[in-house]
Design a protein around this motif. Structure first.
Motif, PDB file in Angstrom:
ATOM      1  N   LYS A   7      17.323  48.223  24.685  1.00 18.01           N
ATOM      2  CA  LYS A   7      16.972  47.757  25.785  1.00 18.01           C
ATOM      3  C   LYS A   7      15.597  47.457  26.330  1.00 18.01           C
ATOM      4  CE  LYS A   7      14.155  51.206  23.855  1.00 18.01           C
ATOM      5  NZ  LYS A   7      13.154  53.642  24.432  1.00 18.01           N
ATOM      6  N   ALA A   8      14.853  46.552  24.713  1.00 18.95           N
ATOM      7  CA  ALA A   8      13.589  45.474  24.669  1.00 18.95           C
ATOM      8  C   ALA A   8      14.655  44.504  25.877  1.00 18.95           C
ATOM      9  CB  ALA A   8      13.328  45.330  23.894  1.00 18.95           C
ATOM     10  N   LYS A   9      15.410  43.749  26.180  1.00 10.99           N
ATOM     11  CA  LYS A   9      15.853  42.658  26.243  1.00 10.99           C
ATOM     12  C   LYS A   9      16.528  42.200  28.136  1.00 10.99           C
ATOM     13  CE  LYS A   9      19.176  41.673  22.095  1.00 10.99           C
ATOM     14  NZ  LYS A   9      20.162  40.843  21.266  1.00 10.99           N
ATOM     15  N   GLY A  10      15.517  43.518  29.016  1.00 10.21           N
ATOM     16  CA  GLY A  10      15.530  43.234  29.672  1.00 10.21           C
ATOM     17  C   GLY A  10      16.324  43.594  31.032  1.00 10.21           C
ATOM     18  N   ILE A  11      15.862  43.350  32.641  1.00 10.68           N
ATOM     19  CA  ILE A  11      16.730  43.521  33.272  1.00 10.68           C
ATOM     20  C   ILE A  11      18.182  43.098  33.792  1.00 10.68           C
ATOM     21  CG2 ILE A  11      17.290  44.536  35.905  1.00 10.68           C
ATOM     22  CD1 ILE A  11      14.247  45.046  35.761  1.00 10.68           C
ATOM     23  N   TYR A  32      24.658  47.777  31.193  1.00 13.40           N
ATOM     24  CA  TYR A  32      23.381  46.783  31.743  1.00 13.40           C
ATOM     25  C   TYR A  32      22.052  48.835  30.230  1.00 13.40           C
ATOM     26  CZ  TYR A  32      25.400  44.052  34.456  1.00 13.40           C
ATOM     27  OH  TYR A  32      27.479  43.321  35.129  1.00 13.40           O
ATOM     28  N   PRO A  33      21.506  48.752  29.715  1.00 15.89           N
ATOM     29  CA  PRO A  33      20.190  49.457  28.420  1.00 15.89           C
ATOM     30  C   PRO A  33      18.685  49.247  29.556  1.00 15.89           C
ATOM     31  CG  PRO A  33      20.766  47.077  28.215  1.00 15.89           C
ATOM     32  CD  PRO A  33      21.277  46.801  28.445  1.00 15.89           C
ATOM     33  N   ASN A  34      18.549  48.738  30.651  1.00 13.80           N
ATOM     34  CA  ASN A  34      17.359  48.307  31.771  1.00 13.80           C
ATOM     35  C   ASN A  34      17.915  47.969  32.831  1.00 13.80           C
ATOM     36  OD1 ASN A  34      15.210  48.359  30.073  1.00 13.80           O
ATOM     37  ND2 ASN A  34      16.418  47.325  28.957  1.00 13.80           N
ATOM     38  N   GLY A  35      19.679  48.393  33.606  1.00 17.39           N
ATOM     39  CA  GLY A  35      20.091  48.604  34.663  1.00 17.39           C
ATOM     40  C   GLY A  35      20.476  47.061  34.763  1.00 17.39           C
ATOM     41  N   ASP A  36      21.637  47.123  35.876  1.00 15.86           N
ATOM     42  CA  ASP A  36      21.555  46.172  36.193  1.00 15.86           C
ATOM     43  C   ASP A  36      20.941  44.876  37.248  1.00 15.86           C
ATOM     44  OD1 ASP A  36      22.181  47.702  38.000  1.00 15.86           O
ATOM     45  OD2 ASP A  36      24.090  46.678  38.820  1.00 15.86           O
ATOM     46  N   THR A  37      20.046  45.843  37.715  1.00 14.48           N
ATOM     47  CA  THR A  37      19.018  45.041  38.941  1.00 14.48           C
ATOM     48  C   THR A  37      18.088  45.342  38.772  1.00 14.48           C
ATOM     49  OG1 THR A  37      19.863  47.156  40.394  1.00 14.48           O
ATOM     50  CG2 THR A  37      21.025  45.108  41.221  1.00 14.48           C
ATOM     51  N   THR A  38      16.632  45.034  39.503  1.00 16.20           N
ATOM     52  CA  THR A  38      15.513  45.625  39.566  1.00 16.20           C
ATOM     53  C   THR A  38      14.808  47.403  39.900  1.00 16.20           C
ATOM     54  OG1 THR A  38      14.726  44.948  40.953  1.00 16.20           O
ATOM     55  CG2 THR A  38      13.886  43.333  39.363  1.00 16.20           C
ATOM     56  N   GLU A  39      16.078  47.336  41.531  1.00 11.69           N
ATOM     57  CA  GLU A  39      16.266  49.300  41.330  1.00 11.69           C
ATOM     58  C   GLU A  39      16.615  49.760  40.895  1.00 11.69           C
ATOM     59  OE1 GLU A  39      17.334  46.465  43.121  1.00 11.69           O
ATOM     60  OE2 GLU A  39      15.926  46.095  44.894  1.00 11.69           O
ATOM     61  N   ALA A  40      17.321  49.769  39.563  1.00 11.01           N
ATOM     62  CA  ALA A  40      18.076  50.187  38.659  1.00 11.01           C
ATOM     63  C   ALA A  40      17.517  50.111  37.301  1.00 11.01           C
ATOM     64  CB  ALA A  40      19.488  50.165  38.460  1.00 11.01           C
ATOM     65  N   GLU A  41      15.802  49.696  37.785  1.00 12.10           N
ATOM     66  CA  GLU A  41      15.223  50.099  36.249  1.00 12.10           C
ATOM     67  C   GLU A  41      14.687  50.577  35.050  1.00 12.10           C
ATOM     68  OE1 GLU A  41      11.564  47.472  36.041  1.00 12.10           O
ATOM     69  OE2 GLU A  41      11.557  48.724  38.296  1.00 12.10           O
ATOM     70  N   CYS A  42      15.059  51.727  35.965  1.00 13.26           N
ATOM     71  CA  CYS A  42      14.736  52.787  34.912  1.00 13.26           C
ATOM     72  C   CYS A  42      16.399  53.854  34.483  1.00 13.26           C
ATOM     73  CB  CYS A  42      13.745  53.867  36.042  1.00 13.26           C
ATOM     74  SG  CYS A  42      11.666  53.715  36.289  1.00 13.26           S
ATOM     75  N   PHE A  43      17.053  53.510  34.862  1.00 15.12           N
ATOM     76  CA  PHE A  43      18.181  53.630  34.751  1.00 15.12           C
ATOM     77  C   PHE A  43      19.138  52.549  33.723  1.00 15.12           C
ATOM     78  CE2 PHE A  43      16.738  55.514  38.878  1.00 15.12           C
ATOM     79  CZ  PHE A  43      17.390  56.817  38.598  1.00 15.12           C
ATOM     80  N   VAL A  44      20.032  53.015  33.238  1.00 16.08           N
ATOM     81  CA  VAL A  44      21.560  52.585  32.702  1.00 16.08           C
ATOM     82  C   VAL A  44      21.875  52.544  33.803  1.00 16.08           C
ATOM     83  CG1 VAL A  44      20.792  53.292  30.029  1.00 16.08           C
ATOM     84  CG2 VAL A  44      22.212  54.651  31.446  1.00 16.08           C
ATOM     85  N   SER A  45      23.452  51.109  33.685  1.00 23.23           N
ATOM     86  CA  SER A  45      23.950  50.902  34.516  1.00 23.23           C
ATOM     87  C   SER A  45      25.353  50.402  33.778  1.00 23.23           C
ATOM     88  CB  SER A  45      23.661  49.577  35.481  1.00 23.23           C
ATOM     89  OG  SER A  45      22.630  49.058  36.006  1.00 23.23           O
ATOM     90  N   LEU A  46      26.398  51.317  34.412  1.00 21.99           N
ATOM     91  CA  LEU A  46      27.384  51.361  33.697  1.00 21.99           C
ATOM     92  C   LEU A  46      28.940  50.871  34.321  1.00 21.99           C
ATOM     93  CD1 LEU A  46      28.521  51.810  30.577  1.00 21.99           C
ATOM     94  CD2 LEU A  46      28.657  53.949  31.285  1.00 21.99           C
ATOM     95  N   TYR A  47      29.272  50.002  34.435  1.00 15.29           N
ATOM     96  CA  TYR A  47      30.481  49.641  34.478  1.00 15.29           C
ATOM     97  C   TYR A  47      32.043  48.918  34.042  1.00 15.29           C
ATOM     98  CZ  TYR A  47      27.825  48.392  38.818  1.00 15.29           C
ATOM     99  OH  TYR A  47      26.292  48.266  39.828  1.00 15.29           O
ATOM    100  N   LEU A  48      32.945  49.495  34.853  1.00 18.72           N
ATOM    101  CA  LEU A  48      34.435  49.029  34.397  1.00 18.72           C
ATOM    102  C   LEU A  48      34.570  47.441  35.206  1.00 18.72           C
ATOM    103  CD1 LEU A  48      36.904  49.756  33.292  1.00 18.72           C
ATOM    104  CD2 LEU A  48      38.163  51.084  35.279  1.00 18.72           C
TER     105      LEU A  48
END
Length: 256
Positions: A7-11, A32-48
């Motif tokens: 999670k320390a590796k950035g958006i 994506y431990p820090n989100g895939d975009t700046t709008e999602a930086e407070c979330f983790v993102s997950l994609y298939l």
């Protein structure tokens, strides 16, 4: 390598799973431990992600984060029917899968977890995944219909009930000891991961049923709500916390 390091590796930084095969197609999962975009930086993102170079693969999927043993689900999100084409639309998922603070509060001192993906491929208008079966619940004369696979992904109790060695094979299950609005609120949480409206007015009832089905996040939400009224019902809330193993509620009651 654990989550706290990643999670320390950035958006935009992502971890890709090993490739796996479903219905003749190759896939992987991107986290994506820090989100895939700046709008999602407070979330983790997950994609298939579809790796096979094909067109118009129609699929629904369910992504779930579980504890490191793969037994207790934290967050599960079912998708709509999506069309994967191996090109521009090769990935579908959730930019805001779960808030990082929620994930971290659940993990506590444990730095690892499991990501589970269930895929339903649709061919000629028909789904081919047997896990997509529905089950009907009867609650005081009212019926509720839900997906077995989604319930099992969210609740270890439902998982055992539907897929354990003594699995329930009937398509209709009668529920005892739960009022209809409470059961409806449980299903609302299972499908949306949002706090049901009932939690504002009857959190103690919702907590009891959340504990019954192993919905730990909903239990924590109910505990927090009850803690706001702790001065009113200190003794009864301590008893409730003791019986349903709610540490925060017990501590808040005993500290007054």
């Amino acid at each position: 390598m654990g989550y706290s390091i990643d999670k320390a590796k950035g958006i935009g930084y992502n971890i890709t799973s090993a490739t796996f095969k479903v219905s003749g197609y190759y896939w992987d999962i991107k986290f994506y431990p820090n989100g895939d975009t700046t709008e999602a930086e407070c979330f983790v993102s997950l994609y298939l992600h579809l790796l096979s170079k094909v067109t118009n693969v129609k699929a629904q999927f369910n992504l779930t984060i579980l504890d490191k043993h793969g037994r207790h689900p934290l967050r599960s999100r079912p998708s709509k029917l999506r069309s994967f084409d191996g090109k521009g639309n090769s990935s579908w998922g959730f930019s805001r899968f779960i808030k990082k603070t929620n994930l971290e509060s659940y993990l506590k001192d444990d730095d690892c977890f499991v990501i589970k993906c269930t895929i339903t491929i649709h061919k000629s208008g028909h789904a081919v995944d047997v896990n997509a079966k529905f089950v009907t619940f009867e609650v005081n004369g009212q019926t509720f219909k839900a997906h077995r696979s989604i319930l099992a992904a969210r609740s270890p109790v439902f998982n055992t009930q539907f897929y354990g060695s003594l699995r329930e094979v009937s398509d209709t299950i009668k529920i005892e000891g739960i009022e209809e609005p409470v059961f409806a609120a449980i299903l609302e949480f299972v499908y949306s991961d949002l706090c049901p409206e009932m939690c504002k007015f009857m959190p103690e009832h919702l907590l009891v049923v959340a504990d019954r089905y192993g919905l730990e996040i909903l239990k924590l939400i109910c505990e927090k709500k009850l803690g706001q009224n702790i001065n009113i019902n200190m003794v009864s809330y301590f008893t409730l916390g003791e019986y349903h193993n709610c540490t925060q509620l017990k501590d808040a009651s005993s500290n007054l």
